[in-house]
Motif scaffolding. Sequence first.
Motif, PDB file in Angstrom:
ATOM      1  N   ILE A   4      31.177  29.038  44.582  1.00  0.00           N
ATOM      2  CA  ILE A   4      30.074  29.633  43.818  1.00  0.00           C
ATOM      3  C   ILE A   4      29.921  31.110  44.153  1.00  0.00           C
ATOM      4  CG2 ILE A   4      27.571  29.564  43.429  1.00  0.00           C
ATOM      5  CD1 ILE A   4      27.786  26.485  43.850  1.00  0.00           C
ATOM      6  N   ASN A   5      30.025  31.463  45.418  1.00  0.00           N
ATOM      7  CA  ASN A   5      29.914  32.866  45.814  1.00  0.00           C
ATOM      8  C   ASN A   5      31.023  33.708  45.194  1.00  0.00           C
ATOM      9  OD1 ASN A   5      28.600  34.952  47.413  1.00  0.00           O
ATOM     10  ND2 ASN A   5      30.452  34.904  48.669  1.00  0.00           N
ATOM     11  N   SER A   6      32.238  33.194  45.203  1.00  0.00           N
ATOM     12  CA  SER A   6      33.362  33.924  44.599  1.00  0.00           C
ATOM     13  C   SER A   6      33.163  34.066  43.097  1.00  0.00           C
ATOM     14  CB  SER A   6      34.676  33.205  44.884  1.00  0.00           C
ATOM     15  OG  SER A   6      34.967  33.229  46.259  1.00  0.00           O
ATOM     16  N   PHE A   7      32.644  33.024  42.461  1.00  0.00           N
ATOM     17  CA  PHE A   7      32.346  33.098  41.026  1.00  0.00           C
ATOM     18  C   PHE A   7      31.329  34.205  40.753  1.00  0.00           C
ATOM     19  CE2 PHE A   7      29.557  31.742  37.496  1.00  0.00           C
ATOM     20  CZ  PHE A   7      30.472  31.823  36.459  1.00  0.00           C
ATOM     21  N   HIS A   8      30.292  34.273  41.566  1.00  0.00           N
ATOM     22  CA  HIS A   8      29.263  35.298  41.391  1.00  0.00           C
ATOM     23  C   HIS A   8      29.832  36.711  41.542  1.00  0.00           C
ATOM     24  CE1 HIS A   8      25.587  32.515  42.359  1.00  0.00           C
ATOM     25  NE2 HIS A   8      26.270  32.117  41.315  1.00  0.00           N
ATOM     26  N   HIS A   9      30.924  36.828  42.286  1.00  0.00           N
ATOM     27  CA  HIS A   9      31.540  38.143  42.509  1.00  0.00           C
ATOM     28  C   HIS A   9      32.759  38.390  41.606  1.00  0.00           C
ATOM     29  CE1 HIS A   9      29.083  37.834  46.186  1.00  0.00           C
ATOM     30  NE2 HIS A   9      29.002  39.145  46.034  1.00  0.00           N
ATOM     31  N   GLY A  10      32.977  37.520  40.646  1.00  0.00           N
ATOM     32  CA  GLY A  10      34.082  37.717  39.701  1.00  0.00           C
ATOM     33  C   GLY A  10      35.452  37.496  40.305  1.00  0.00           C
ATOM     34  N   GLU A  11      35.546  36.644  41.324  1.00  0.00           N
ATOM     35  CA  GLU A  11      36.801  36.439  42.036  1.00  0.00           C
ATOM     36  C   GLU A  11      37.411  35.065  41.782  1.00  0.00           C
ATOM     37  OE1 GLU A  11      35.288  37.076  45.951  1.00  0.00           O
ATOM     38  OE2 GLU A  11      35.150  39.249  45.688  1.00  0.00           O
ATOM     39  N   THR A  12      37.142  34.488  40.614  1.00  0.00           N
ATOM     40  CA  THR A  12      37.693  33.180  40.266  1.00  0.00           C
ATOM     41  C   THR A  12      38.235  33.217  38.842  1.00  0.00           C
ATOM     42  OG1 THR A  12      35.717  32.220  39.240  1.00  0.00           O
ATOM     43  CG2 THR A  12      35.865  32.072  41.648  1.00  0.00           C
ATOM     44  N   ARG A  46      37.836  33.586  29.071  1.00  0.00           N
ATOM     45  CA  ARG A  46      38.474  32.434  29.705  1.00  0.00           C
ATOM     46  C   ARG A  46      37.972  31.132  29.086  1.00  0.00           C
ATOM     47  NH1 ARG A  46      38.204  35.476  34.628  1.00  0.00           N
ATOM     48  NH2 ARG A  46      36.250  34.487  35.237  1.00  0.00           N
ATOM     49  N   ASP A  47      36.686  31.074  28.807  1.00  0.00           N
ATOM     50  CA  ASP A  47      36.098  29.883  28.196  1.00  0.00           C
ATOM     51  C   ASP A  47      36.681  29.643  26.804  1.00  0.00           C
ATOM     52  OD1 ASP A  47      34.346  27.674  28.407  1.00  0.00           O
ATOM     53  OD2 ASP A  47      32.832  28.716  27.213  1.00  0.00           O
ATOM     54  N   GLU A  48      36.833  30.700  26.028  1.00  0.00           N
ATOM     55  CA  GLU A  48      37.417  30.573  24.685  1.00  0.00           C
ATOM     56  C   GLU A  48      38.877  30.129  24.770  1.00  0.00           C
ATOM     57  OE1 GLU A  48      36.842  34.167  22.393  1.00  0.00           O
ATOM     58  OE2 GLU A  48      34.737  34.264  23.017  1.00  0.00           O
ATOM     59  N   LEU A  49      39.631  30.716  25.673  1.00  0.00           N
ATOM     60  CA  LEU A  49      41.033  30.330  25.839  1.00  0.00           C
ATOM     61  C   LEU A  49      41.154  28.891  26.327  1.00  0.00           C
ATOM     62  CD1 LEU A  49      42.426  33.599  27.463  1.00  0.00           C
ATOM     63  CD2 LEU A  49      42.827  32.782  25.128  1.00  0.00           C
ATOM     64  N   LEU A  50      40.265  28.489  27.199  1.00  0.00           N
ATOM     65  CA  LEU A  50      40.280  27.129  27.713  1.00  0.00           C
ATOM     66  C   LEU A  50      40.027  26.112  26.610  1.00  0.00           C
ATOM     67  CD1 LEU A  50      40.608  25.652  30.421  1.00  0.00           C
ATOM     68  CD2 LEU A  50      38.135  25.685  30.624  1.00  0.00           C
ATOM     69  N   ALA A  81      39.985  21.296  37.884  1.00  0.00           N
ATOM     70  CA  ALA A  81      40.738  21.267  36.622  1.00  0.00           C
ATOM     71  C   ALA A  81      40.604  22.597  35.888  1.00  0.00           C
ATOM     72  CB  ALA A  81      40.260  20.108  35.748  1.00  0.00           C
ATOM     73  N   VAL A  82      39.403  23.131  35.820  1.00  0.00           N
ATOM     74  CA  VAL A  82      39.186  24.423  35.161  1.00  0.00           C
ATOM     75  C   VAL A  82      39.953  25.522  35.893  1.00  0.00           C
ATOM     76  CG1 VAL A  82      37.463  26.205  34.626  1.00  0.00           C
ATOM     77  CG2 VAL A  82      36.977  23.805  34.116  1.00  0.00           C
ATOM     78  N   ALA A  83      39.856  25.560  37.214  1.00  0.00           N
ATOM     79  CA  ALA A  83      40.548  26.587  37.992  1.00  0.00           C
ATOM     80  C   ALA A  83      42.070  26.464  37.846  1.00  0.00           C
ATOM     81  CB  ALA A  83      40.149  26.496  39.466  1.00  0.00           C
ATOM     82  N   SER A  84      42.558  25.254  37.651  1.00  0.00           N
ATOM     83  CA  SER A  84      44.004  25.037  37.492  1.00  0.00           C
ATOM     84  C   SER A  84      44.549  25.697  36.235  1.00  0.00           C
ATOM     85  CB  SER A  84      44.313  23.539  37.450  1.00  0.00           C
ATOM     86  OG  SER A  84      44.023  22.949  38.693  1.00  0.00           O
ATOM     87  N   MET A  85      43.689  26.037  35.325  1.00  0.00           N
ATOM     88  CA  MET A  85      44.121  26.676  34.089  1.00  0.00           C
ATOM     89  C   MET A  85      44.309  28.182  34.272  1.00  0.00           C
ATOM     90  SD  MET A  85      44.095  23.923  32.318  1.00  0.00           S
ATOM     91  CE  MET A  85      43.954  24.076  30.581  1.00  0.00           C
ATOM     92  N   GLY A  86      43.952  28.687  35.440  1.00  0.00           N
ATOM     93  CA  GLY A  86      44.122  30.111  35.722  1.00  0.00           C
ATOM     94  C   GLY A  86      45.575  30.454  35.960  1.00  0.00           C
ATOM     95  N   SER A  87      45.842  31.732  36.164  1.00  0.00           N
ATOM     96  CA  SER A  87      47.230  32.199  36.251  1.00  0.00           C
ATOM     97  C   SER A  87      47.711  32.484  37.675  1.00  0.00           C
ATOM     98  CB  SER A  87      47.397  33.464  35.403  1.00  0.00           C
ATOM     99  OG  SER A  87      46.529  34.478  35.889  1.00  0.00           O
ATOM    100  N   TRP A 110      44.193  28.158  44.911  1.00  0.00           N
ATOM    101  CA  TRP A 110      43.159  28.554  45.865  1.00  0.00           C
ATOM    102  C   TRP A 110      42.509  29.872  45.464  1.00  0.00           C
ATOM    103  CZ3 TRP A 110      43.612  32.917  48.997  1.00  0.00           C
ATOM    104  CH2 TRP A 110      44.896  33.475  49.139  1.00  0.00           C
ATOM    105  N   LYS A 111      43.274  30.788  44.871  1.00  0.00           N
ATOM    106  CA  LYS A 111      42.717  32.058  44.417  1.00  0.00           C
ATOM    107  C   LYS A 111      41.880  31.865  43.163  1.00  0.00           C
ATOM    108  CE  LYS A 111      46.338  35.040  46.267  1.00  0.00           C
ATOM    109  NZ  LYS A 111      47.395  36.000  45.922  1.00  0.00           N
ATOM    110  N   ASP A 112      42.404  31.093  42.211  1.00  0.00           N
ATOM    111  CA  ASP A 112      41.674  30.857  40.966  1.00  0.00           C
ATOM    112  C   ASP A 112      40.364  30.105  41.210  1.00  0.00           C
ATOM    113  OD1 ASP A 112      43.446  32.170  39.272  1.00  0.00           O
ATOM    114  OD2 ASP A 112      44.636  30.380  38.892  1.00  0.00           O
ATOM    115  N   LEU A 113      40.320  29.333  42.272  1.00  0.00           N
ATOM    116  CA  LEU A 113      39.133  28.567  42.627  1.00  0.00           C
ATOM    117  C   LEU A 113      38.134  29.397  43.441  1.00  0.00           C
ATOM    118  CD1 LEU A 113      37.938  25.710  42.394  1.00  0.00           C
ATOM    119  CD2 LEU A 113      39.199  25.116  44.461  1.00  0.00           C
ATOM    120  N   GLY A 114      38.624  30.461  44.056  1.00  0.00           N
ATOM    121  CA  GLY A 114      37.757  31.309  44.865  1.00  0.00           C
ATOM    122  C   GLY A 114      37.691  30.915  46.327  1.00  0.00           C
TER     123      GLY A 114
END
Length: 175
Positions: free
Chosen positions: A13-21, A60-64, A97-103, A107-111
């Motif tokens: 959650i903290n990483s999400f708040h800082h745009g790191e996910t 990201r939400d639209e692409l997902l 599952a959502v983080a797995s769709m990242g590039s 662990w980075k995509d999840l934050g």
Amino acid sequence: MINVYEQYWYPIINSFHHGETALTPHIGLSTAEYTALADTVELPPIDTQDLPQYSAITLRDELLSMREDELNDLTELLTDFMNTNQPYAAQMAKVIAVASMGSQHLWKDLGMPERPRLSQLFHDYFPQLHALNNRNMRWKRFLYRQMCERGGDYVCRSPSCETCTSYNECFGDEV
């Protein structure tokens, strides 16, 4: 006993708040689920529109939404193996599952701060999947390989890891 809120949920959650996910609005959960988790880890829930990276999150939400079947397959795989004794287990399956769709690496995509913590998360939340990954394959590749073996429409690039030309990309330490 490990405090899953401090160990896993707070960094996500903290990483999400800082745009790191690579997570979507409300970390991929409903507003109510996200708010409850943020309150539990003592981080104020933030409206996605108030985040500086709002446009990237909504994109990201639209692409997902164009990969909904894949997201559902990943969520189902994780749900099938989740430890229901862990708090917010079903939500963790959705978030991963959502983080797995990242590039990037999962662990980075999840934050998460590092891959070992992600491995520990799998040990605690998805112990059977953790046990199946006995050769330390990178988690995102491992999840897609599991979906392939389930007979999905996902490409299994090699009949045997040992014969694959990308062997070193799948196993070992991440930087």
